[in-house]
Design a protein around this motif. Structure first.
Motif, PDB file in Angstrom:
ATOM      1  N   GLU A 147       0.839  -1.211   0.000  1.00 13.45           N
ATOM      2  CA  GLU A 147       0.000   0.000   0.000  1.00 13.45           C
ATOM      3  C   GLU A 147       0.868   1.253   0.000  1.00 13.45           C
ATOM      4  N   ALA A 148       1.955   1.224   0.773  1.00 14.44           N
ATOM      5  CA  ALA A 148       2.860   2.384   0.801  1.00 14.44           C
ATOM      6  C   ALA A 148       3.500   2.589  -0.560  1.00 14.44           C
ATOM      7  N   SER A 149       3.910   1.514  -1.193  1.00 15.00           N
ATOM      8  CA  SER A 149       4.494   1.612  -2.534  1.00 15.00           C
ATOM      9  C   SER A 149       3.497   2.192  -3.511  1.00 15.00           C
ATOM     10  N   LEU A 150       2.262   1.751  -3.426  1.00 17.38           N
ATOM     11  CA  LEU A 150       1.229   2.233  -4.346  1.00 17.38           C
ATOM     12  C   LEU A 150       0.930   3.713  -4.119  1.00 17.38           C
ATOM     13  N   ARG A 151       0.940   4.148  -2.875  1.00 16.53           N
ATOM     14  CA  ARG A 151       0.714   5.572  -2.599  1.00 16.53           C
ATOM     15  C   ARG A 151       1.800   6.423  -3.246  1.00 16.53           C
ATOM     16  N   PRO A 163       3.466   6.598 -15.464  1.00 19.54           N
ATOM     17  CA  PRO A 163       2.506   5.489 -15.546  1.00 19.54           C
ATOM     18  C   PRO A 163       3.175   4.122 -15.485  1.00 19.54           C
ATOM     19  N   LEU A 164       4.445   4.044 -15.885  1.00 16.59           N
ATOM     20  CA  LEU A 164       5.134   2.765 -15.808  1.00 16.59           C
ATOM     21  C   LEU A 164       5.305   2.338 -14.354  1.00 16.59           C
ATOM     22  N   PHE A 165       5.782   3.237 -13.503  1.00 18.69           N
ATOM     23  CA  PHE A 165       5.949   2.892 -12.096  1.00 18.69           C
ATOM     24  C   PHE A 165       4.602   2.615 -11.435  1.00 18.69           C
ATOM     25  N   LEU A 166       3.569   3.330 -11.845  1.00 16.70           N
ATOM     26  CA  LEU A 166       2.250   3.061 -11.289  1.00 16.70           C
ATOM     27  C   LEU A 166       1.781   1.655 -11.665  1.00 16.70           C
ATOM     28  N   ALA A 167       1.993   1.292 -12.937  1.00 21.90           N
ATOM     29  CA  ALA A 167       1.592  -0.046 -13.377  1.00 21.90           C
ATOM     30  C   ALA A 167       2.380  -1.119 -12.629  1.00 21.90           C
ATOM     31  N   LEU A 168       3.683  -0.881 -12.441  1.00 26.52           N
ATOM     32  CA  LEU A 168       4.507  -1.859 -11.717  1.00 26.52           C
ATOM     33  C   LEU A 168       4.084  -1.978 -10.257  1.00 26.52           C
ATOM     34  N   ALA A 169       3.777  -0.840  -9.638  1.00 25.23           N
ATOM     35  CA  ALA A 169       3.339  -0.872  -8.239  1.00 25.23           C
ATOM     36  C   ALA A 169       1.996  -1.593  -8.111  1.00 25.23           C
ATOM     37  N   LEU A 170       1.108  -1.355  -9.073  1.00 21.59           N
ATOM     38  CA  LEU A 170      -0.183  -2.036  -9.049  1.00 21.59           C
ATOM     39  C   LEU A 170      -0.029  -3.534  -9.317  1.00 21.59           C
TER      40      LEU A 170
END
Length: 965
Positions: A344-348, A356-363
């Motif tokens: 959850e912390a990573s996703l925040r 968007p790449l890091f967001l996709a990877l975090a998700l």
């Protein structure tokens, strides 16, 4: 952090006896005192600073020298380099001062170098507008200088800006390819390092993993020889990361140890360079690759604790979120609450950023943790959001091929989500958390989001005649580039061209191809809704079934479910789902089967039975008895599989004896073709056969044994006398239909004739010719025709095919491998047949493998004989294939010819029946198909030896081989 582009001719520093030691600070002082105006004397201080303990003293010395030499631009530039050896926070001021000093002195080289490095600092701080300003300044200065090396540097920094800020990986890759010829083989070592460092990142992100691995291996060797510890560490990290991605893609267990070894080497290299950012990245990667033994768990825990400490010391959210998602995935099995907290912390952190790449990877990581620790619906939610983030990244690409390449690297996420969704519906035997029907519908929707997206976008835009903002100026520029492409290819197809001229022409061809792609209209995002499962069920006829294959892996590297492989069997009003073997097993089985088919000795029968059982057995057993046509949506290794030759029993009939068959890229494309205006089989059949290629050289042509060839050797392609007979047969069979044949052979079967024809009248386009299939460069694949004019080359390539403006016509490509080519996960086969769909065809008959000339002519002539009676495309091909089987021909002679697209298309009808015949056509076709099926099954009462007896004709060739680029 941005890639640091600088020229730092440092020596290689280590304790190894083969490497020199760094210069001392005192020796650098003496060198500068003797040559205060030179660049090399200033660079000596950078070499000295490679030793961590010397850096503070070097900084003080350079600062003092700058006060005494305010017009010396190289001193602040080197001070910036020294700052980058640690955190980089102290580098901006020196680089900015260096750029201003060089501009005042009108030193283009110095200003470009300083601006490149300053731009990297600004990007690392998120100051993208300022970075764009400095990028434009670099291009402006380099262009005005007239110096090739500076031009190369400007192209490299432009590519960096395109991928780092605009996220346009495809265009960045093409810009780098333009720079390549300026850099290699004679460019300075520093320039080579700059090129390779940027290309390594771009090629990796595009999913060109083999190229990325090669580039980084070259960069490691180069940096080792020059002693650039920072770039060596960067290259070693990327090399290890690419190894991990190849491991995830190929699932070769033995490769894990090698990837872990590379990660440890990267960590050691980052330590030697003294760069905490690279240390943090390498530490996280090593922890990610460690296994699950107690010793490895302890080591991974320690590494991740260090990773977090480094991220805090760097105050880097990017490093924090990467460390967190890796720690979360490793903790999921032993500390669920901690894993959820970390993910959850990573996703925040990822959500607060703008990548968007890091967001996709975090998700993706959040979904993995949720799958292992929480109810499955929560994992589905995060996995669906990851695909949404990927969709936004996809739309940043400026051309369709780059979109497809980028998409391909994420195909396994679609497989994973679809499999998880089916699991939630109880399809795997676990307790259901979703209603089964809802789960199947949602999984089907995920599958459709994956498949043939750029082709679907293109066809929707074609229907709407969308131009995506294209302008007359750009069209004129494309026309000019196309004319030059033709001229260069005519040179390359001249067998008398000397090797030096050939090399120059190839270099120019590559540049022209990149320019042509940059000038294309932007990708068209016309698709907002994909075909739903309910709409497909309602759209299918009672005699049709849509078989949708989704071929993923059973588990990922951590042992978590990767979705598996599935088959959706969709008939009118209902859908069933079946589990099938995972990708790696099917890939091996399909390759074996295709190899056995080539032997032409019936040895493929056992493999045919095994694949039939694995892929189709339960599915076909449950089909309604009314089904006579299978619409197959392949995936992964199944794209090149000759389904027609599969069989339930060794002594039983092949699949084509039971069903008409057609390949469809996706259910959404099937729906698209069904939504087209009704096709009327009245018009013209344009037939091009045995083109006399040769650019007017007057060279006699020997008869060719197969319809094959490669681009570099197209000038040596022989005549196809059986193709000429085939053309005459097509003309004869269509003569009494409402589609009037027009036969062009020899020099008349030309590229110019095709392009100048009124294709709005054409209902059938038939080409019996050589084909060139280039799997490494799909857009160079071509049909080889006669040129027909000085401004044509006879090489009909996809970029020309898509502009033909066909109007739903049937296209028959009686040419080798016209249905084959490079396969991109998700997007499918980048074949010549695909280009004709983009041109407006709704059905294409093409080949999966090389055709023997005489066998192709016979099969195609029989196909047209049945097509002329008013049968659909798939029914006509099935009838022709049954006749080939009855004649004792092996699957290699008939199973490679396939229908792609709209199987129900009726492209011709008997002339004497007139228009009223069309209204009652469906009933007649059902009766005809039933009779053909009965005849086919009766044939299988004969002995096996009789069925396998070959029929030979004079002139048949044996032992042929296809040579491709």
């Amino acid at each position: 952090m941005g890639v640091i582009l600088s020229v730092c001719p440092a020596l290689a520093f280590s304790a190894a006896p083969s490497r020199p030691q760094p210069p001392s600070l005192e020796s650098c002082r003496e060198r500068f005192a003797s040559q205060p105006e030179g660049r090399d004397a200033a660079m000596c201080f950078y070499q000295c600073a490679q030793v961590t303990s010397a850096r503070d003293a070097v900084v003080r010395e350079l600062t003092a020298l700058m006060e005494r030499h305010p017009d010396h631009g190289w001193l602040p530039l080197v001070l910036g380099h020294v700052g980058m050896l640690s955190s980089g926070k102290e580098a901006e001021g020196p680089y900015r001062r260096a750029a201003q000093t060089f501009r005042r002195l009108q030193d283009a080289e110095g200003e470009v170098l300083a601006a490149i490095n300053l731009r990297a600092i600004l990007l690392a701080q998120g100051r993208t507008e300022e970075a764009w300003d400095w990028t434009r300044r670099v291009v402006e200065v380099a262009s005005a200088s007239g110096r090739p090396e500076l031009h190369a540097r400007a192209l490299i920094v432009e590519a960096s800006q395109l991928y780092q800020v605009a996220l346009d990986l495809g265009r960045a890759f093409r810009v780098l390819k333009r720079a390549e010829s300026l850099v290699f083989p004679d460019g300075a070592e520093g320039l080579k390092k700059q090129y390779l460092s940027v290309m390594s990142t771009v090629s990796e992100r595009l999913g060109r993993l083999e190229e990325a691995s090669d580039v980084n291996a070259r960069l490691v060797e180069l940096t080792r020889s020059t002693g650039d510890l920072l770039l060596e560490a960067h290259a070693r990290f990327t090399l290890a990361n690419v190894a991990l991605r190849r491991l995830e893609r190929d699932h070769v267990p033995a490769d894990r140890a090698r990837a872990l070894e590379l990660a440890r080497q990267a960590m050691a290299a980052a330590e030697r360079a003294g760069n905490p950012t690279l240390v943090a990245r390498a530490v996280r990667l090593t922890a990610d690759l460690l296994g699950d033994t107690p010793e490895e768990r302890r080591e991974a825990d320690a590494l991740l604790e260090r990773c977090m400490a480094l991220a805090e010391s760097l105050d880097s959210d990017e490093r924090r979120l990467a460390c967190l998602w890796t720690r979360a995935e490793r903790r999921a099995g032993v500390d669920p609450a901690g894993a959820i907290q970390d993910s959850e912390a990573s996703l925040r952190l990822a959500s607060e950023g703008n990548d968007p790449l890091f967001l996709a990877l975090a998700l993706r990581g959040r979904g993995t943790v949720a799958y292992r620790t929480q109810p499955l619906p929560q994992a589905l939610e995060h996995a669906e959001r990851a695909l949404d983030a990927l969709e936004s990244l996809r739309q940043t690409q400026s051309d369709a091929f780059s979109q497809a390449e980028l998409f391909a690297t994420w195909a396994r996420d679609y497989h994973r989500l679809a499999g998880w969704t089916l699991e939630a519906g109880g399809a795997t035997g676990k307790p259901a958390t979703l209603p089964f029907r809802e789960a199947v519908s949602r999984a089907f929707a995920v599958s459709e989001r994956l498949r043939a997206r750029t082709l679907l976008d293109a066809l929707v835009a074609f229907r709407a005649r969308a131009d995506s903002g294209d302008t007359p100026e750009r069209r004129a520029q494309r026309s000019e580039v196309q004319s030059r492409l033709v001229a260069v290819q005519r040179q390359l197809l001249d067998p008398s061209l000397a090797s030096a001229g050939r090399e120059a022409a190839l270099n120019e061809l590559q540049e022209l191809e990149r320019r042509e792609r940059d000038l294309r209209p932007a990708p068209r995002h016309g698709v907002r809704e994909f075909a739903s499962l309910a709409s497909v069920e309602n759209g299918l006829r009672e005699d049709e079934a849509l078989l949708v294959f989704l071929v993923g892996d059973d588990e990922d590297l951590s042992g978590t479910s990767a979705g598996g492989a599935w088959l959706f069997v969709v008939t009118r009003g209902r859908t069933h789902v079946h589990r099938i073997p995972e990708r790696t097993r099917l890939a091996a089985a399909a390759t074996l089967f295709s190899g056995l088919v080539e032997r032409r000795d019936d040895s493929e029968r056992g493999a045919a039975v095994a694949l039939h059982a694995q892929l189709l057995g339960p599915a076909l057993a449950g089909l309604p008895p009314t089904v006579r046509r299978l619409l197959l949506v392949p995936d992964g290794p199944l794209h090149d599989l000759p389904f027609a030759a599969l069989r339930e029993r060794r002594d039983g009939p092949p699949l084509v004896a039971r069903y008409e068959l057609a390949l469809v890229p996706s259910a959404s494309l099937w729906r698209h073709w069904h939504g087209e205006a009704p096709f009327t089989p009245v018009g013209e059949a344009l037939v091009l056969a045995d083109p006399e290629w040769g650019l007017g050289q007057g060279v006699s042509r020997p008869a060719a044994r197969s319809r094959a060839g490669i681009f570099d050797e197209a000038a040596q392609l022989g005549a196809l006398p059986e193709a000429r007979r085939e053309g005459l047969g097509v003309e004869r069979e269509l003569r009494d239909t409402r589609v009037v044949p027009r036969l062009l052979v020899g020099t008349e079967a030309s590229e110019r004739a095709l392009k100048s024809a009124d294709l709005s009248l054409v209902r059938v386009l038939h080409m019996a010719a050589h084909a060139v299939v280039d799997a490494e460069a799909p857009e160079r694949s071509a049909l080889v025709l006669a040129p027909g004019a000085e401004d044509e080359d006879g090489i009909l390539q996809p970029r020309e095919i898509i502009r033909l403006r066909l109007d739903g016509a049937l296209v028959v490509l009686s040419a080798c491998r016209s249905a084959s080519g490079a396969v991109l996960p998700g997007e499918g086969v980048l074949s010549l047949a695909r280009a004709f769909f983009e041109a407006g065809s709704s059905a294409v008959v093409a080949s999966l493998w090389p055709l023997r000339d005489a066998e192709a002519a016979d099969l195609v002539e029989h196909f047209y004989r049945h097509l002329a009676t008013g049968l659909s495309v798939s029914a006509a091909l099935r009838a022709a294939q049954l006749e080939a089987i009855d004649a004792g021909l092996p699957p290699a002679a008939w199973a490679g010819l396939v229908v792609l697209g709209d199987a129900a298309l009726v492209a011709a009808a008997p002339r004497e029946d007139g228009a009223p015949m069309l209204s009652g056509l469906a009933g007649a076709l059902v009766i005809a198909a039933a009779l053909l099926g009965l005849l086919a099954l009766r044939r299988w009462g004969r002995s096996s030896s009789e069925r396998s007896k070959p029929v030979r004709r004079a002139g048949d060739a044996r032992g042929l081989r296809f040579r491709g680029r």
